[in-house]
Design a protein around this motif. Structure first.
Motif, PDB file in Angstrom:
ATOM      1  N   LEU A 149      32.930  15.284  41.148  1.00 20.84           N
ATOM      2  CA  LEU A 149      34.272  15.190  40.192  1.00 20.84           C
ATOM      3  C   LEU A 149      35.557  14.782  40.940  1.00 20.84           C
ATOM      4  O   LEU A 149      36.555  14.004  40.330  1.00 20.84           O
ATOM      5  CB  LEU A 149      34.439  16.517  39.592  1.00 20.84           C
ATOM      6  CG  LEU A 149      33.416  17.082  38.576  1.00 20.84           C
ATOM      7  CD1 LEU A 149      33.543  18.427  38.226  1.00 20.84           C
ATOM      8  CD2 LEU A 149      33.355  16.085  37.412  1.00 20.84           C
ATOM      9  N   VAL A 174      36.959  24.360  32.521  1.00 19.66           N
ATOM     10  CA  VAL A 174      36.038  23.866  31.376  1.00 19.66           C
ATOM     11  C   VAL A 174      36.161  24.248  30.010  1.00 19.66           C
ATOM     12  O   VAL A 174      36.407  25.328  29.737  1.00 19.66           O
ATOM     13  CB  VAL A 174      34.591  24.030  32.122  1.00 19.66           C
ATOM     14  CG1 VAL A 174      33.515  23.210  31.469  1.00 19.66           C
ATOM     15  CG2 VAL A 174      34.425  23.840  33.653  1.00 19.66           C
ATOM     16  N   MET A 180      39.032  13.680  39.702  1.00 18.24           N
ATOM     17  CA  MET A 180      39.680  15.051  39.071  1.00 18.24           C
ATOM     18  C   MET A 180      40.185  15.816  40.225  1.00 18.24           C
ATOM     19  O   MET A 180      39.700  15.815  41.479  1.00 18.24           O
ATOM     20  CB  MET A 180      38.561  15.630  38.204  1.00 18.24           C
ATOM     21  CG  MET A 180      38.002  14.781  37.143  1.00 18.24           C
ATOM     22  SD  MET A 180      37.659  15.882  35.669  1.00 18.24           S
ATOM     23  CE  MET A 180      39.182  16.707  35.447  1.00 18.24           C
ATOM     24  N   HIS A 201      29.255  21.984  34.552  1.00 17.63           N
ATOM     25  CA  HIS A 201      30.115  23.075  34.363  1.00 17.63           C
ATOM     26  C   HIS A 201      30.379  23.873  35.696  1.00 17.63           C
ATOM     27  O   HIS A 201      31.698  23.898  36.090  1.00 17.63           O
ATOM     28  CB  HIS A 201      29.386  24.316  33.260  1.00 17.63           C
ATOM     29  CG  HIS A 201      30.315  25.116  32.916  1.00 17.63           C
ATOM     30  ND1 HIS A 201      30.850  25.375  31.619  1.00 17.63           N
ATOM     31  CD2 HIS A 201      30.748  26.553  33.624  1.00 17.63           C
ATOM     32  CE1 HIS A 201      31.287  26.477  31.603  1.00 17.63           C
ATOM     33  NE2 HIS A 201      31.373  27.038  32.809  1.00 17.63           N
ATOM     34  N   LEU A 210      38.355  19.782  32.217  1.00 14.78           N
ATOM     35  CA  LEU A 210      37.411  18.935  31.937  1.00 14.78           C
ATOM     36  C   LEU A 210      36.806  19.245  30.724  1.00 14.78           C
ATOM     37  O   LEU A 210      36.336  20.588  30.491  1.00 14.78           O
ATOM     38  CB  LEU A 210      36.291  18.940  33.152  1.00 14.78           C
ATOM     39  CG  LEU A 210      35.124  18.268  32.762  1.00 14.78           C
ATOM     40  CD1 LEU A 210      35.454  16.731  33.061  1.00 14.78           C
ATOM     41  CD2 LEU A 210      33.832  18.530  33.912  1.00 14.78           C
ATOM     42  N   ALA A 224      31.147  19.281  42.599  1.00 15.35           N
ATOM     43  CA  ALA A 224      32.651  19.404  42.864  1.00 15.35           C
ATOM     44  C   ALA A 224      33.084  18.143  43.757  1.00 15.35           C
ATOM     45  O   ALA A 224      33.996  17.541  43.439  1.00 15.35           O
ATOM     46  CB  ALA A 224      32.783  20.796  43.691  1.00 15.35           C
ATOM     47  N   VAL A 262      38.516  23.340  38.563  1.00  9.93           N
ATOM     48  CA  VAL A 262      38.869  22.780  37.270  1.00  9.93           C
ATOM     49  C   VAL A 262      38.634  23.559  35.965  1.00  9.93           C
ATOM     50  O   VAL A 262      37.525  24.238  35.978  1.00  9.93           O
ATOM     51  CB  VAL A 262      38.018  21.301  37.343  1.00  9.93           C
ATOM     52  CG1 VAL A 262      37.976  20.725  35.753  1.00  9.93           C
ATOM     53  CG2 VAL A 262      38.849  20.485  38.111  1.00  9.93           C
ATOM     54  N   ALA A 274      32.403  21.827  38.105  1.00  8.34           N
ATOM     55  CA  ALA A 274      33.827  21.665  37.728  1.00  8.34           C
ATOM     56  C   ALA A 274      34.485  23.223  38.310  1.00  8.34           C
ATOM     57  O   ALA A 274      35.721  23.074  38.931  1.00  8.34           O
ATOM     58  CB  ALA A 274      34.080  21.698  36.481  1.00  8.34           C
ATOM     59  N   ASN A 318      33.366  19.124  28.701  1.00  5.27           N
ATOM     60  CA  ASN A 318      32.076  18.800  29.119  1.00  5.27           C
ATOM     61  C   ASN A 318      31.093  18.659  27.785  1.00  5.27           C
ATOM     62  O   ASN A 318      31.003  19.736  27.275  1.00  5.27           O
ATOM     63  CB  ASN A 318      31.539  19.935  30.115  1.00  5.27           C
ATOM     64  CG  ASN A 318      30.068  19.765  30.514  1.00  5.27           C
ATOM     65  OD1 ASN A 318      29.673  18.460  30.371  1.00  5.27           O
ATOM     66  ND2 ASN A 318      29.558  20.639  31.240  1.00  5.27           N
TER      67      ASN A 318
END
Ligand SMILES: [Zn+2]
Length: 424
Positions: free
Chosen positions: A116, A153, A121, A143, A127, A113, A151, A146, A129
């Motif tokens: 990113l 995924v 981000m 994953h 995102l 985290a 965020v 994020a 991936n």
């Protein structure tokens, strides 16, 4: 954006004292639970409050130790406390297995985290991936981190590149995570499909799991219309998220030092080198429960930079990986890294960013041939390329120019070196 401002901008004195406390915990944990470390640590230091001062006296842990202890000799918790396993592909020999407790997974998510966020981000973004999901740590590692950041995924994984591009058009992700070689192939596929970087929303590229150069960064930033940063990690330590470049600086990768203790040593003598000097990165985990690692020799060559960064993070930065010590090629007695070759190739007009190195000829006298692709017929000035390679590498390399599309595209980690030796 700084995800954990308290930790990431902590005063270095406080950070070092936190590291010491955690290092002591790790040393005690490893010695109590793992026969491998019990033997090695018992006579070397007294594991008291001063143990962390003596880390330089501790023996290193090598990849070969993990192979020797295959599958779970380094497991420091009962099997029922393990929540996940990952494994290396074993392309260079026996695979290695790594394990995580629930807390290990939480901490891993936390560093991803932070990574990113450092890449640019923000919560609420999306995102895509394109790292491989499965035993490889890239897919699931990015994953979960994020999701921790807030965020959403798109778990596209590697391969199926046209669909990958279509998803980028249809779902408009803000970020793309992939190996740089696969990102390059995605950019090329976009181009073939008649889709330009204006047609997609991606603004952030998070690329790692193989060494890449500034030239490749420029290529990817231009081709995809993004800001691209380098992420670093390895499964033995946790996976992606050990370190990342900040988008503000793009000058060295911040290591999350509250979880990972950094040393840079001379690969031959094992002695620490001065800041700024190149050596092998050695990492010690500071909080890992399932598989603590003490002085792990990563094989990755870096230099460390303790100077403050424009982004405000106070952590040490490591340079981009020059290459793993085991990626090094020996060409007529001269040490050559594929990344040095990439630097020259990408500075040459008329050459595509796809290249491959092939050992050819008889096994007793193999010859290294660099294959590059022309972007259009006759676009490569072979003589100039050879001259530049010789100047950069200090040794002559045979260059073979092939037509566009001939070099195999990467859908994960790029295969830079192939062997086509004649058997007799
Ligand atoms: Zn920074």
């Amino acid at each position: 954006m700084i995800w954990d401002r308290g930790m990431e901008t902590m005063d270095r004195d406080r950070l070092q004292s936190l590291q010491k406390t955690r290092l002591n915990w790790t040393l005690r944990w490893a010695r109590e639970r793992l026969p491998f470390y019990r033997e090695r640590l018992q006579n070397i230091v007294k594991l008291d409050e001063r143990a962390a001062d003596a880390i330089e006296e501790l023996p290193f842990t090598y990849k070969s130790d993990l192979r020797d202890q295959y599958p779970l000799g380094f497991l420091a918790v009962p099997r029922e406390e393990v929540r996940r396993y990952h494994a290396s592909s074993g392309t260079r020999g026996k695979p290695t297995v790594v394990a995580y407790t629930e807390r290990d997974l939480t901490l891993w998510s936390e560093v991803v985290a932070r990574s990113l966020a450092a890449a640019g981000m923000e919560p609420g973004q999306t995102l895509q991936n394109a790292y491989g999901y499965g035993l490889f740590t890239g897919g699931l590692g990015l994953h979960q981190g994020a999701e921790r950041l807030g965020v959403s995924v798109i778990p596209a994984s590697g391969g199926n590149t046209e669909r990958q591009v279509q998803l980028m058009v249809d779902l408009a992700p803000d970020g793309l995570a992939a190996t740089p070689s696969y990102a390059l192939y995605i950019a090329e596929t976009m181009h073939h499909m008649g889709i330009s970087s204006q047609d997609v929303a991606v603004k952030t590229g998070i690329f790692g799991a193989e060494p890449w150069t500034e030239g490749m960064r420029e290529h990817l930033q231009e081709g995809l219309g993004i800001q691209a940063v380098d992420i670093y990690g390895l499964s033995e330590i946790t996976g992606p998220g050990v370190a990342i470049e900040c988008v503000e600086g793009k000058n060295g990768l911040h290591v999350f030092e509250d979880f990972f203790f950094v040393e840079v040593v001379d690969p031959k003598t094992g002695q620490r080198v001065a800041p700024g000097e190149t050596g092998e990165l050695v990492l010690t985990t500071l909080s890992k429960e399932a598989m603590p690692m003490i002085r792990y020799r990563t094989g990755d060559l870096v230099s460390a930079n303790p100077e403050p960064c424009v982004c405000g993070r106070t952590s040490l930065r490591i340079s981009r990986i020059h290459g793993r010590s085991d990626d090094m090629l020996i060409v007529r007695g001269v040490n050559v890294f594929p990344s040095e070759i990439e630097r020259v190739v990408l500075n040459q007009p008329g050459v595509s960013a796809h290249y491959q190195l092939a050992f050819e000829g008889h096994p007793s006298r193999p010859e290294l041939v660099l294959e590059v692709e022309e972007t259009s017929p006759g676009s490569v000035d072979q003589k100039t390329l050879s001259t530049h390679l010789r100047a950069a590498l200090g040794v002559h390399l045979t260059v073979r120019v092939v037509e566009p599309g001939r070099i195999p595209r990467s859908q994960g980690k790029a295969v830079r070196v192939v062997r086509r030796m004649v058997e007799t």
